[in-house]
Design an enzyme around this catalytic site. Sequence first.
Site, PDB file in Angstrom:
ATOM      1  N   LYS A  72       0.833  -0.841   0.194  1.00 31.52           N
ATOM      2  CA  LYS A  72       0.380   0.303  -0.102  1.00 31.52           C
ATOM      3  C   LYS A  72       0.675   1.019   0.132  1.00 31.52           C
ATOM      4  O   LYS A  72       1.734   1.256   0.671  1.00 31.52           O
ATOM      5  CB  LYS A  72      -0.677  -0.276   1.210  1.00 31.52           C
ATOM      6  CG  LYS A  72      -1.628  -0.936   0.889  1.00 31.52           C
ATOM      7  CD  LYS A  72      -2.904  -0.770   0.553  1.00 31.52           C
ATOM      8  CE  LYS A  72      -3.926  -2.044   0.501  1.00 31.52           C
ATOM      9  NZ  LYS A  72      -4.900  -2.434  -0.072  1.00 31.52           N
ATOM     10  N   HIS A 125      -9.587  -9.847  -7.346  1.00 33.23           N
ATOM     11  CA  HIS A 125      -9.193  -9.059  -6.546  1.00 33.23           C
ATOM     12  C   HIS A 125      -9.266 -10.047  -4.933  1.00 33.23           C
ATOM     13  O   HIS A 125     -10.906 -10.634  -4.942  1.00 33.23           O
ATOM     14  CB  HIS A 125      -9.938  -7.624  -5.874  1.00 33.23           C
ATOM     15  CG  HIS A 125      -9.967  -7.099  -5.061  1.00 33.23           C
ATOM     16  ND1 HIS A 125     -10.867  -7.297  -3.575  1.00 33.23           N
ATOM     17  CD2 HIS A 125      -8.824  -6.193  -4.597  1.00 33.23           C
ATOM     18  CE1 HIS A 125     -10.070  -6.348  -3.108  1.00 33.23           C
ATOM     19  NE2 HIS A 125      -9.495  -5.102  -3.079  1.00 33.23           N
TER      20      HIS A 125
END
Length: 272
Positions: free
Chosen positions: A67, A200
């Site tokens: 991230k 995902h």
Amino acid sequence: MAVSAVDIALWDLRARLEGLALFRALPSTHDHVPVYGSGGFTNYPLDRLAAQLAGWVEQGIERVKLKTSRDPDQDPRRLTAVRDAIGAVPELFTDANGGLRAKQALAWAHRFHDEWQVSWLEEPVSSADFTGLRTVREHGPPGLDVAAGEYGYVLRDFTNLLVPRAVDCLQADVTRCCGITGLLAVSGLAAGHCVDLSAHCAPAVSAHAFCAVPRRRHLEYFHDHVRIESLLFGGILTPRDGSLWPDPRRPGLGLEVRWADAERYRVYGQRR
Ligand SMILES: [Mg+2]
């Protein structure tokens, strides 16, 4: 998401009644799905961040994602720590979770690619900002793929990304996009637009479902979902040679709920 859960359960049941592994009950073109290791949360200290991503590479997973962009000033040292830990060869992916504005994202896209050889930039701007995504895709470096689609629920959410050429690679979450039935439709849309589709999360379900996606690129082997699946289910898959290979000998999804372990998380109803 509720429709997705019911749809996945019905496909699982159908395959079990047929005595087939789910991926064999689908129109599959693959028997495995390559994975990338995903986690690298922005609140991790540098040593934990580097160790997590290097750990996936040691398991034979040649692509890893962290991230970014919650506090962009911190990203250079985070990316340097990760690149130093994994070495030059593994692919490095980033996920900004829509944290940037288009021009900011464009500047970071060039830095990510040029300084740390990042090859995948996910949701550089909000996935509702189709024009912003396209700006980053069209003006970013050619070696950096822009991806989005995890928040697709109905088909229109995916055509909104595909028609304006907002992404280089589309993503879909089988637990959000109306289940396996919805995913098969999204797969057709992606193929019709000459775009690959990446899974995902939800690895236990996605491993089967994405065998039936001809243009499946890879699957997000997400730290938190791997942890929760192994907490509650027997029969989950672990990566081999950088891919998840559904077991053809186990019917349906090949999973059993570990009810005794799940009991402590019960929020309503009778104890079994
Ligand atoms: Mg994401």
